[in-house]
Scaffold this motif. Structure first.
Motif, mmCIF file in Angstrom:
data_model
loop_
_atom_site.group_PDB
_atom_site.id
_atom_site.type_symbol
_atom_site.label_atom_id
_atom_site.label_comp_id
_atom_site.label_asym_id
_atom_site.label_seq_id
_atom_site.Cartn_x
_atom_site.Cartn_y
_atom_site.Cartn_z
ATOM 1 N N ASP A 79 0.853 -1.194 0.000
ATOM 2 C CA ASP A 79 0.000 0.000 0.000
ATOM 3 C C ASP A 79 0.885 1.239 0.000
ATOM 4 O O ASP A 79 1.521 1.573 1.002
ATOM 5 C CB ASP A 79 -0.902 -0.015 1.234
ATOM 6 C CG ASP A 79 -1.920 1.122 1.197
ATOM 7 O OD1 ASP A 79 -1.885 1.910 0.221
ATOM 8 O OD2 ASP A 79 -2.730 1.219 2.129
ATOM 9 N N LYS A 81 0.117 4.261 0.002
ATOM 10 C CA LYS A 81 -0.416 5.420 0.734
ATOM 11 C C LYS A 81 0.419 5.744 1.956
ATOM 12 O O LYS A 81 0.651 6.912 2.277
ATOM 13 C CB LYS A 81 -1.869 5.159 1.148
ATOM 14 C CG LYS A 81 -2.846 5.115 -0.018
ATOM 15 C CD LYS A 81 -4.261 4.824 0.459
ATOM 16 C CE LYS A 81 -5.215 4.739 -0.738
ATOM 17 N NZ LYS A 81 -6.593 4.408 -0.306
ATOM 18 N N ASN A 82 0.875 4.715 2.670
ATOM 19 C CA ASN A 82 1.707 4.944 3.856
ATOM 20 C C ASN A 82 3.019 5.634 3.496
ATOM 21 O O ASN A 82 3.514 6.509 4.207
ATOM 22 C CB ASN A 82 2.002 3.625 4.566
ATOM 23 C CG ASN A 82 0.792 3.076 5.279
ATOM 24 O OD1 ASN A 82 -0.159 3.810 5.558
ATOM 25 N ND2 ASN A 82 0.805 1.781 5.571
ATOM 26 N N ASP A 84 3.449 7.588 0.878
ATOM 27 C CA ASP A 84 3.104 8.969 0.515
ATOM 28 C C ASP A 84 2.956 9.853 1.753
ATOM 29 O O ASP A 84 3.406 11.000 1.765
ATOM 30 C CB ASP A 84 1.808 8.992 -0.301
ATOM 31 C CG ASP A 84 2.030 8.542 -1.737
ATOM 32 O OD1 ASP A 84 3.154 8.707 -2.231
ATOM 33 O OD2 ASP A 84 1.075 8.039 -2.346
#
Length: 1003
Positions: A79, A81-82, A84
């Motif tokens: 993932d 997102k972490n 980012d």
């Protein structure tokens, strides 16, 4: 393992910068678990540390984002997102600590790796570039920065900007060497990737050079160690492929011996071959041996390697990538068989490949294999089956990205339509294919009539070179059928685009059969079209310039390199100029022009040019890259003619250049003229009682040769012909009796010799005339018998020019090497040995039968004014497509010799000596080299009415700079002394007379 190393670097940095004991302790524990790759326990350490009251808030925030990084490493879903969130946090810090910069670069690395796998190279590069541009990049650890720069090089290479990629590879290379020294695996990997990047900018010289560097380091590293990843086998596999493509079979063989040695050294037991690495190395081993044997025309050996590859029980062909290698083997051999008209065997291999590609759903192989199958049917004149195979290939061409197969298959179908008398359908299909190609490239509609080279300039491959010139050929054939001028114009444009693509594709090295084939096909089409179009002067100029600029530059580059060395050029500056010129070309060829970047590169080039000598600047101006035929025209006298021949597939063409005009003419059918010249030369090289005349070849070549001074630039088999023997049946004279004849290798050389006077320090002459073990006197300068007249010749010439002579035992190879660059003129009156099967074995024979080989001459730096090879067959050798005759005389030009006199057959000893001595006497009188030799031959013909046969007098020709050795002007030292003496005498006479007059006056 890579991630472990990155985190290790990060932890070390944090340990140095930590502010609290608890924070430092947490880092130490995390490192312990990191070392064992237990990221879960490492994460728990940071989670516990977050609850510690003694750890300050800024450290807790850092740990929280570090935990996000661990979550990413532990997640199967990856993932992003972490990552980012952590990057956003670190980017928000106005003044980062070194450990924060370190984490930011490692997070960015994870993100661009993710994007490379899931989105694409462009998105990956965008992220990498952003973090590279941060102001505090250099406060990260050296190891991290080095790896980051290396990755940038890789990403730039992947998006097609290898020039930028090379810059970053070189930056990382310097840092790797700084950290680990030259003899390190990381350095070798960097060299290897640099080599690959240089293939993408068509710089084969650097490709080979960097692969060689990588190989050398890996040789040192793994000499006494186990090479787990078989780097040496891989790099030698790459070098073999490069050398075979380049045509350097000898180096390919040397590298194959090394590859085979390492392969057999490592894989000797069942245990050693029971792994995945073995399969990859065995594949490289098999493919390299197959390629090498095919290059040597050893088909049976190649087939045996294929059989061994097929029968190896340890190869797990159930895996898709494993079948890939076997299909490649089938394709390699099938191509060879097709070229040698072994269609049945080729089809058998193609069917095997198709079976495998179907089994493992590898449709891209189905495309290439069915295309080859179609080619076989077409060569067998089974056009219906050929068309069917092309259509099957098209159905399997499901690639959703730009590829050449789509357009090539349409052309191949058009070719069949034309042969089936469906010319309109053929031309329409070509039109639609080219217009679709233009749309696919630019997403804009454009008609075939308006296509420009700039529209397709990035398609630098043989696939597209073929597509354009063969499409042009169909349009031209259609023009000849229907006389539609629009078809002629389109054909002309398509051929010109193909020629420009070829020019970009050509590596500026030695021509090989394939390069020569493409160039010949394109030139022939352009010439045929030019005769139909009736070109203006400007159009002729542009055509000839384009053709000459794409010709082989290998000989010129070697010659100029030796000349520059003689003139003390800075090789570093010259290398920088060449690199910048390639970079400039890349940026000028981009769709979006970076004017600022171009201006900087041009400024740097101009700055370096100012530091070079006038010699280099003259070379650069007159090189084939900047060639202009008008400049040749401007150097000619009113009675001078230059003839450049082009021996092409179907016809021989000639370009006639005079001071006022130049013309392109079709001379003869290539096959007819070749047959006539072969017959004529067989008669010329032996004595016939009847006077030899050359009516058959003269009718093709003589009509336009009516100038007082003629320079011939021959091509192909015409290189064997002494043009001065052409006989005019009307005035009963040979060409040598009405014109002064000389030769040159290309128009660039001719122009350079005319305009650039290179300074050679010495004007002195040295002559060599050895004795031989066989004391039986030879009548012709062949074999290894003693040469009586050669020694007399050397003595006479040496005395004539107050020179030096080495006779008998002193005429040794050792003494020759000792005298290199000490003299301006070298004369070799000796034997030579010709090996047409292997030119490297051809040689000059010094005393005690010491041999100076072609390969040794080629490698010398020997920029003499003139070398006279008064020996047999020194202008003969193996005719190499696109290059000319590989001869001893040509090796001299490679070495930097400005002009040479050489023989075209086994010349007679006595008559040779008479002509050569006469030649030198004419030179002593101040005649130019071509005049001196022409007059020597005329004198011989006049003095020997019974020896009019060309065998006696026509064997020697002069090539290159024909300027005189001695000035025609009077000896001004003598004249000066006479004048001074005369003035003094007059002055004394005047004073005496004046004194006498004064005496009379006083009386």
């Amino acid at each position: 393992m890579i991630r472990s190393l990155l985190l290790f670097s990060l932890l070390i940095s944090l340990t140095i910068s930590a502010q609290t004991k608890s924070f430092k302790s947490a880092l130490k524990k995390a490192y312990f678990y990191e070392k064992t790759e237990d990221f879960l326990l490492a994460k728990k350490v940071f989670e516990i540390a977050q609850k510690d009251q003694s750890i300050i808030s800024s450290e807790k925030v850092f740990l929280r984002h570090y935990i996000l990084f661990y979550d990413y490493l532990l997640s199967d879903m990856e993932d992003i997102k972490n990552i980012d969130l952590a990057i956003q946090y670190l980017n928000s810090i106005k003044k980062r600590n070194p450990f924060e910069t370190e984490l930011l670069l490692n997070l960015s690395t994870s993100k661009y790796h993710y994007l490379a796998s899931n989105t694409g190279w462009e998105a990956s590069l965008e992220v990498a570039e952003k973090s590279y541009k941060i102001k505090d990049f250099n406060q990260a650890k050296l190891e991290t920065r080095t790896d980051y720069l290396y990755d940038l090089g890789y990403l730039y290479d992947k998006v097609g900007n290898s020039f930028e990629g090379i810059k970053f590879y070189k930056k990382s290379l310097a840092l790797y060497i700084k950290q680990y020294g030259e003899n390190d695996n990381e350095v070798a990997l960097n060299y290897n990737n640099l080599a690959y990047a240089y293939t993408n900018i068509y710089n084969q010289k650097n490709t080979i050079a960097y692969y060689e560097k990588a190989a050398k380091i890996w040789e040192n590293i793994y000499r006494n160690k186990n090479n787990d990843k078989d780097y040496l086998i891989t790099v030698y596999h790459n070098l073999i492929f490069q050398y075979i493509n380049y045509g350097d079979i000898e180096n390919a063989k040397k590298n194959l011996l090394k590859l085979n040695n390492y392969f057999f050294k490592k894989y000797t037991s069942i245990k050693s071959i029971d792994n995945e690495r073995y399969f990859l190395s065995f594949s490289d081993f098999s493919l390299s041996n197959i390629r090498m044997n095919l290059a040597l025309n050893q088909k049976d050996k190649a087939l045996q390697f294929l059989k061994d590859f097929e029968n190896n029980q340890l190869l797990p062909y159930k895996k898709e990538n494993h079948s890939t290698y076997l299909i490649q083997c089938y394709e390699e051999i099938a191509d060879y068989l097709i070229e040698n008209n072994e269609y049945s065997s080729a089809l058998n291999l193609i069917e095997k490949g198709l079976s495998l590609s179907k089994k493992y759903t590898q449709l891209h192989f189905s495309v290439t294999l069915n295309t080859k199958k179609g080619k076989v049917y077409k060569l067998q004149n089974n056009l219906e089956m050929a068309l069917k195979q092309y259509e099957i290939a098209q159905k399997n061409n499901t690639k959703n990205y730009f590829n050449s197969s789509k357009y090539t298959l349409e052309y191949l179908k058009s070719e069949i339509y034309f042969e089936n008398n469906q010319s309109k359908k053929s031309v329409l299909n070509i039109k639609n294919t080219i217009e679709q190609l233009l749309f696919d490239l630019s997403k804009k509609k454009k008609t075939i009539e308006k296509i420009k080279f700039s529209d397709v300039k990035e398609l630098i491959s043989t696939d597209f070179i073929n597509l354009f010139y063969k499409s042009g050929k169909i349009y031209f054939q259609n023009y000849k059928k229907f006389k539609n001028r629009n078809d002629l114009q389109i054909a002309d444009n398509l051929y010109k685009i193909s020629n420009k693509l070829f020019r970009e594709y050509y590596l500026k090295g030695e021509y090989n059969e394939e390069l020569s084939k493409y160039h010949s096909e394109i030139i022939e089409g352009l010439f045929e079209i030019s005769l139909e179009k009736k070109l203006t002067f400007q159009e002729k100029t542009e055509l000839i310039n384009e053709i000459e600029r794409s010709a082989s530059q290998h000989l010129a580059q070697e010659f100029y390199k030796k000349i520059k060395t003689q003139n003390n050029e800075s090789n570093l500056n010259l290398d920088k100029i060449k690199e910048l010129e390639k970079e400039l070309h890349f940026y000028k060829s981009q769709t979006k022009i970076n004017s600022k970047k171009i201006a900087i590169i041009e400024s740097n080039i101009n700055s370096l040019l100012k530091k070079t000598s006038k010699t280099y600047q003259g070379i650069d101006k007159n090189s084939l890259d900047n060639f202009d035929v008008v400049n040749v025209q401007n150097t000619l006298d009113s009675d001078e003619l230059v003839v450049k021949y082009y021996t092409l597939k179907n016809y021989v063409f000639a370009l006639y250049i005079t001071q006022k005009k130049f013309e392109i003419k079709k001379i003869a059918s290539t096959s007819v003229l070749k047959k006539e010249i072969k017959f004529y030369l067989n008669l010329t090289k032996k004595i016939d009682k009847n006077r030899l005349v050359s009516n058959n070849i003269s009718k093709f070549l003589l009509p336009d040769l009516n100038s007082k001074k003629i320079t011939f630039i021959a091509d192909g088999f015409l290189n064997y012909l002494p043009f001065e023997t052409l006989f005019n049946s009307k005035n009963k004279k040979f060409l040598v009796q009405q014109s002064t004849v000389s030769y040159d290798y290309n128009l660039s050389f001719f122009l350079f010799n005319k305009k650039s006077k290179i300074k050679i320090d010495s004007d002195a002459l040295i002559a060599f005339a050895p004795n031989y073990k066989n004391k039986e006197l030879a009548k012709i300068r062949s074999g290894l018998s003693d040469l009586r007249y050669a020694k007399e010749e050397a003595n006479t010439i040496s005395n004539l020019f107050d020179g030096t002579s080495f006779l008998n035992e002193k005429a040794s190879k050792t003494n020759f090497f000792k005298t290199i660059n000490q003299f301006g003129v070298y004369h070799f009156a000796m034997h030579s040995l010709l090996d047409e099967s292997n030119i490297n074995e051809s040689c000059l024979v010094f005393s005690n039968n010491e041999k100076l080989y072609f390969s040794e001459l080629y490698g010398l730096s020997f920029p003499a004014k003139m070398v006279v090879l008064s020996a047999c067959d020194t202008g003969n050798g193996n005719l190499k497509s696109g290059e000319g005759i590989m001869s001893l005389s040509r090796a001299l030009t490679y070495a930097g010799v400005q002009s040479s006199v050489y023989s075209l057959w086994q010349v007679p000893d006595k008559e040779t000596s008479e002509i050569i001595v006469s030649f030198y006497k004419n030179l002593k009188d101040g005649q130019t080299k071509d005049e001196a030799l022409a007059n020597a031959k005329k004198q011989f013909l006049a003095n020997n009415p019974m020896k009019q046969h060309p065998f006696y007098w026509a064997g020697f020709v002069v090539n290159g700079d024909v300027s005189p050795i001695e000035s025609k002007n009077f000896d001004w030292n003598i004249i000066g002394a006479i004048l001074i003496g005369s003035i003094l005498s007059i002055l004394v006479f005047y004073l005496i007379k004046k004194r006498n007059q004064n005496k009379l006056f006083h009386q």
